[in-house]
Design an enzyme around this catalytic site. Structure first.
Site, mmCIF file in Angstrom:
data_model
loop_
_atom_site.group_PDB
_atom_site.id
_atom_site.type_symbol
_atom_site.label_atom_id
_atom_site.label_comp_id
_atom_site.label_asym_id
_atom_site.label_seq_id
_atom_site.Cartn_x
_atom_site.Cartn_y
_atom_site.Cartn_z
ATOM 1 N N ASP A 186 0.859 -1.175 0.000
ATOM 2 C CA ASP A 186 0.000 0.000 0.000
ATOM 3 C C ASP A 186 0.902 1.234 0.000
ATOM 4 O O ASP A 186 1.784 1.352 0.853
ATOM 5 C CB ASP A 186 -0.882 -0.020 1.261
ATOM 6 N N ASP A 197 -3.073 4.692 -2.261
ATOM 7 C CA ASP A 197 -4.110 5.269 -1.411
ATOM 8 C C ASP A 197 -4.499 6.672 -1.873
ATOM 9 O O ASP A 197 -3.621 7.501 -2.137
ATOM 10 C CB ASP A 197 -3.547 5.336 0.026
ATOM 11 N N GLU A 230 -6.454 4.265 -5.911
ATOM 12 C CA GLU A 230 -7.756 4.373 -5.259
ATOM 13 C C GLU A 230 -8.295 5.774 -5.477
ATOM 14 O O GLU A 230 -7.583 6.753 -5.244
ATOM 15 C CB GLU A 230 -7.624 4.117 -3.745
ATOM 16 N N HIS A 257 -11.220 -2.936 3.303
ATOM 17 C CA HIS A 257 -11.153 -2.652 4.739
ATOM 18 C C HIS A 257 -11.929 -1.407 5.150
ATOM 19 O O HIS A 257 -11.987 -1.091 6.335
ATOM 20 C CB HIS A 257 -9.680 -2.493 5.128
ATOM 21 N N ASP A 258 -12.475 -0.661 4.195
ATOM 22 C CA ASP A 258 -13.267 0.527 4.503
ATOM 23 C C ASP A 258 -14.768 0.271 4.334
ATOM 24 O O ASP A 258 -15.574 1.167 4.604
ATOM 25 C CB ASP A 258 -12.903 1.686 3.551
HETATM 26 O O1 TEU Z 1 -9.500 5.651 2.087
HETATM 27 C C1 TEU Z 1 -9.962 6.775 1.404
HETATM 28 C C2 TEU Z 1 -11.090 7.426 1.980
HETATM 29 O O2 TEU Z 1 -11.395 8.508 1.547
HETATM 30 C C3 TEU Z 1 -11.845 6.720 3.067
HETATM 31 O O3 TEU Z 1 -11.553 7.328 4.252
HETATM 32 C C4 TEU Z 1 -13.254 6.795 2.728
HETATM 33 O O4 TEU Z 1 -13.584 8.109 2.392
HETATM 34 C C5 TEU Z 1 -14.155 6.435 3.826
HETATM 35 O O5 TEU Z 1 -13.895 5.155 4.288
HETATM 36 C C6 TEU Z 1 -15.557 6.474 3.347
HETATM 37 O O6 TEU Z 1 -16.332 7.113 4.302
HETATM 38 C C7 TEU Z 1 -8.143 5.415 2.174
HETATM 39 C C8 TEU Z 1 -7.905 4.166 2.983
HETATM 40 O O7 TEU Z 1 -8.453 3.079 2.294
HETATM 41 C C9 TEU Z 1 -8.479 4.359 4.347
HETATM 42 O O8 TEU Z 1 -8.403 3.208 5.127
HETATM 43 C C10 TEU Z 1 -7.711 5.490 4.996
HETATM 44 O O9 TEU Z 1 -8.287 5.790 6.243
HETATM 45 C C11 TEU Z 1 -7.709 6.753 4.144
HETATM 46 O O10 TEU Z 1 -7.449 6.495 2.772
HETATM 47 C C12 TEU Z 1 -6.619 7.686 4.614
HETATM 48 O O11 TEU Z 1 -5.363 7.145 4.306
#
Ligand code: TEU
Ligand code: CA
Length: 548
Positions: free
Chosen positions: A101, A203, A245, A319-320
């Site tokens: 990542d 990311d 992403e 994971h989100d």
């Molecule tokens: O996620 C991008 C992100 O914008 C997320 O926070 C998303 O908006 C949210 O889950 C939706 O409400 C990436 C990573 O995948 C995430 O785990 C990180 O927290 C974020 O970036 C910051 O690095």
């Protein structure tokens, strides 16, 4: 440079590991790299070609590793650099590559760059971050809100300046306008490539080209020139996978990132199908009922846009996000069948599929009853903000149960033993109470289990060029229950027909879907022929390969 048509990731399936929640080897309750090494055979059996490893770098863990304090070291709770080298080598023995990542829109406030930046405005590293003077009243330079709640600006009294953080205050945004910073990032990427990794997942990569004063963050004016430079420096000539992403990318902008002549990235994670389930104004804590036609449309639009150029990253989970059976299927009576139906619908489209840990055994959302159970910085931040505004806690809790990020982060359920076989100690986040029935051991000992179904799909992709190259054609696009499409190569046709609802459906197979041939995979017994009238019970599906 390797031709795209020969790229190894076109017929491979990815598997995302969230290291904190995968397997704990030493009983401290936190998953780690030795734990992953111990479970590589599970992934080799599944047949995946690469692992996307969520961050394992040194980090104070404000956002579970998405806040990196040293890009060239491993967090002690996850292991050591030697463990990482062993992971790369052991995975390689099983023909599995490690995709790391890359989190470079921001770093941690404990990174030496930020520490130097705080020390003096004269430091070179001060320019690696984004600083603004206070507003005339001394408050933040603008009223922008961070994605995790509160202001996007954090005040540093001894400098009398604010710095920008789109995420937590412990995640200061990096200033990509600074060429020395960019150079440091490219060198760091090369350092990892030299250790043998197979690529990077990038990311929030669409945020790096921001124009802060114009209020443009996603897909900003310098995004694509930075991505082209990033391609030219560490990436060109390497046989690696890159997936960006972006929550902002649309079918209109997709090819700017992954078109052949752009020399930027291989593919993008896009979220139209995810966001289509959120309330348009109120957002993720206010989920809408699952709308299959809208969901199909967002996935099919991407298939069409990337039909001849670019490439899709296919996923429903990460994971989100909530667990797929909970968000788009049925996590109760039809859990197993809906897990398979979703896999079938997704995996035979054009692109590279990604499986998120636990998806291959049909893991579900968990059930939060009290905010003390939350671990996620986003959920905690938004909960506090909502409660301060006087919002209804019961309604907010329902939103967390539907869409909170911790749903994906409960420990991997390996067995019905102590803490689901995840740890011999106490896990950092509660195990989903349903682990006694839903776990790897139980699923794999069931011939009708979810794991075996994924295994079949993944093996079929590896062996059949039509899955990689076949032309995609949507079928019955507006049908309220059916998810169907074909893939075609010369006289060959692969037809996919899935009932994505909990109701039985009688369906008259149109010519565009009809095919006589061999069943690739099915959850229907006995297997029907794909012509005429077909009866589908809840979440039943079938794929047939034959000639038109
Ligand atoms: O996620 C991008 C992100 O914008 C997320 O926070 C998303 O908006 C949210 O889950 C939706 O409400 C990436 C990573 O995948 C995430 O785990 C990180 O927290 C974020 O970036 C910051 O690095
Ligand atoms: Ca551990």
């Amino acid at each position: 440079m390797t031709e795209k048509s020969a790229a190894w990731w076109r017929n491979a399936t990815g598997y995302q590991i969230y290291p904190r929640s995968f397997a704990d080897s030493n009983g401290d309750g936190i998953g780690d790299i030795p734990g992953i090494i111990g479970r590589l055979d599970h992934l080799a059996d599944l047949g995946v070609g690469f692992i996307w490893l969520s961050p394992v770098y040194a980090s104070p863990m404000v956002d579970n590793g998405y806040d990196i304090s040293d890009y060239r070291d491993i967090a002690p709770e996850f292991g050591t650099l030697a463990d990482m080298d062993r992971l790369i080598a052991n995975a390689d023995k099983r023909d599995i590559r490690i995709v790391m990542d890359l989190v470079v829109n921001h770093c941690s406030d404990r990174h030496r760059w930020f520490q130097a930046a705080l020390e003096s405005e004269a430091a070179l590293e001060h320019e690696y971050f984004i600083w603004r003077d206070p507003a005339t009243d001394g408050g933040p330079p603008s009223d922008l809100e961070s994605y995790f709640g509160g202001s996007m600006w954090e005040f540093v009294p001894h400098l009398d300046k604010y710095y920008l953080h789109q995420f937590a205050a412990g995640q200061p945004d990096l200033n990509w306008q600074n060429p020395e910073l960019r150079r440091e990032i490219y060198e760091m990427m090369n350092w990892w490539f030299d250790r043998g990794i197979g690529g990077f997942r990038m990311d929030v990569i669409d945020l790096i080209g921001k124009d802060v004063d114009a209020g443009i963050f996603a897909e900003g004016p310098d995004l694509h020139s930075f991505l082209q430079e990033l391609h030219k420096e560490p990436l060109a000539g390497r046989d690696v996978l890159t997936v960006g992403e972006s929550w902002a990318v649309t079918p209109e902008t997709a090819l700017l990132y992954c078109g052949k002549d752009r020399h930027e990235l291989d593919m993008m994670f896009q979220f139209a199908h995810v966001v289509s389930g959120w309330h348009p104004e109120k957002g993720k804590w206010h989920p809408l009922p699952f709308d299959l036609p809208r969901f199909k449309q967002s996935l099919f639009d991407w298939q069409r846009v990337l039909a001849d150029d670019g490439w899709n990253a296919l996923f429903l989970n990460n994971h989100d996000l909530p667990r797929q059976v909970s968000a788009y299927g049925d996590d109760d009576a039809y859990r197993v069948r809906s897990a398979k139906a979703l896999a079938l619908a997704l995996h035979l489209m054009k692109g590279t599929p990604f499986v998120y840990q636990g998806e291959e055994i049909g893991m579900t959302n968990t059930r939060f009853t009290d905010p003390s159970q939350f671990r996620d910085v986003e959920t905690i931040g938004h909960w506090r903000e909502a409660m301060a505004k006087g919002e209804d806690p019961t309604a907010f809790m329902a939103g967390v149960n539907a869409n909170g990020r911790d749903n994906a982060r409960t420990p991997m359920q390996w067995s019905s033993g102590h803490q689901a076989g995840f740890t011999s100690g106490t896990p950092w986040i509660d195990v989903n109470p349903n682990y006694a029935g839903i776990n790897v051991a139980a699923d794999r000992s069931n011939p009708d289990g979810v794991f075996d179904f994924y295994k079949t799909l993944i093996a079929f992709r590896r062996s059949a060029d039509i899955v990689t190259d076949g032309r995609f054609q949507a079928v019955a696009e507006h049908h309220p229950a059916i998810f169907a499409y074909t893939r075609e190569c010369e006289a060959e046709r692969l037809s996919v027909l899935v009932n994505l609802t909990a109701e039985a459906v009688t369906y008259d197979v149109p010519d565009a879907l009809a095919v006589a041939g061999e069943c690739v995979v099915a959850t229907i017994d006995p297997v029907p022929s794909l012509s005429g009238r077909v009866e589908l019970r809840p979440y039943e599906g079938i794929a047939v390969l034959g000639s038109v």
